[in-house]
Scaffold this active site. Structure first.
Site: not given
Lengths: 282, 282
Positions: A105, A109, A119, A121-122, A182
């Protein structure tokens, strides 16, 4: 037919190798610095290993630097039994809940609001089934149309090399996943996202996973280098802090990995490594 | 027997009155300032009203000041029909999902790490049943044992005046609720929390709700005044930013009101008003 034991060993070794490669690359970028950060010290990765109570553990690498204000590159190789609660939601785990999982991961930033956050991730997961999952995506703070385009085009090549139409599918999957319902807004400019990857040709799938990792490393490093010398001001930083609030909202409200990790007693520091350093809700 | 129509009117009027009272009190405190903030301008509440698509709306009052870095005092009076998804989780809503709800929500994040953050909410809800809910709690950044003790003792008087043993029950409810399971730590030093309050004597219940509101206003104002002149430094602010991260984690991972509001299309700004201004995950 490759034995499960070999698959475990090869994926685990790959994730550790990639972790080391990415850390080296990012530290080299730290060394070079940028116009506006030349008076700051370059960061170095801080290493922290942890053991999981249920079995296995992880290697955390965290750097707080002058280019990467906060970047985490974590690997974990864990195994054990899923609690009853989670067995029905994990493919192939219904019977006894036994699992083995390895993954990497990366969340970056950058200090500069002109360098996009990123970002990747595997992971490789084994229950009574086995599959790969992962993805990579970009979250620019200030608009970075050219960089987003480059990132997509680099990932498209990897996908095209793997399976026809996979890029279209994985890109849409990413757009759908990294979306703040949202607020009715996307988290960033997307990339690719995939899960339950098991084409029947394990070697091809594993090669795809390796290419995703290498391409992320190269593509993102180039993006960092192309954007690091843009000068930012206080207003850019304030805007960055507010935008980063969206990142926090996404990860704590929607991100399946985060919620799953927190609920299954994962390593808090490793899971929340993804949260940005300075954030503002004015 | 008091008609539902009257209950609606009286609770709505009370929440609006209390909102106005709290805003006045907090602005008076802003005017006075503190030793370390004497060169800053006092804040004033910014007013913003919103309408809910499904029926009703709210009055948001937000202030970014020199004592209250960020404080929201919101009321809302809403009504409509709950979606099928939520009918089973709301008492008395199974049949047709019809509801009416009024409430006030206060969240204060002071600039000084020595002034505790505070939260208060009270509400009156009508489905085929009707009940009050709410509570108030303190989240000190730097230890504030004396202030926490005072806050608890003030709330205990309100509870003792209402129902024997209610303080013990509501205090425990608060401790259980404001708890970060993933970190195995409480959000703050607690207070009281209650729901489904319907003793059979509506007038007594309503009076309790009013006393909770008034006592919160008075007790917290006294706590602010008692702590505002403590001098803080950069390290205190950094510690504050990290601690505030816990507040964000709680609200986005666990707070039922936040999650319910976001999922049912509530007003994003009003719901997320609770999130602290400056936050840090280092």
């Amino acid at each position: 037919m490759i034995a499960l034991k070999d698959k475990k060993q090869r994926t685990a070794e790959w994730f550790h190798f990639l972790q080391s490669e990415i850390c080296k690359e990012f530290m080299a970028i730290e060394e070079e610095g940028s116009q506006q950060t030349s008076d700051m010290n370059p960061g170095v990765f801080n290493e922290k290993n942890w053991k999981r109570a249920g079995g296995g553990g992880g290697k955390m690498r965290l750097m707080n630097g002058r280019i990467f204000e906060k970047v985490g590159v974590n690997t974990s190789i864990v195994h054990g039994k899923l609690s009853q609660e989670f067995r029905s939601s994990v493919p192939g785990a219904k019977k006894d809940g036994k699992f083995w999982a390895a993954g990497i991961s990366v969340v970056a930033h950058p200090l500069s609001p002109f360098i996009p956050a990123a970002h990747m991730n595997t992971r490789f997961i084994i229950t009574s089934k086995s599959w790969f999952g992962g993805g990579g995506d970009l979250t620019p703070i200030r608009p970075a149309r050219r960089q987003a385009k480059k990132f997509h085009s680099d990932l498209k090549k990897v996908c095209d090399n793997y399976q026809q139409d996979s890029y279209t599918k994985f890109k849409k999957w990413c757009d759908d996943y990294f979306f703040l319902k949202h607020r009715n807004e996307p988290r960033g400019t997307g990339g690719i996202f995939f899960d339950s990857l098991d084409s029947g040709d394990w070697t091809a799938d594993f090669e795809f996973i390796q290419n995703v990792g290498n391409t992320f490393k190269n593509s993102y490093s180039q993006i960092v280098k192309a954007t690091r010398d843009t000068i930012w001001n206080k207003a850019d930083l304030e805007f960055q802090e507010i935008q980063r609030g969206r990142y926090v909202e996404f990860n704590l409200l929607y991100d399946r990995g985060t919620l799953f990790g927190l609920k299954t007693g994962g390593n808090i520091d490793a899971i929340l490594m993804s949260l940005p350093p300075r954030v503002r809700w004015p």
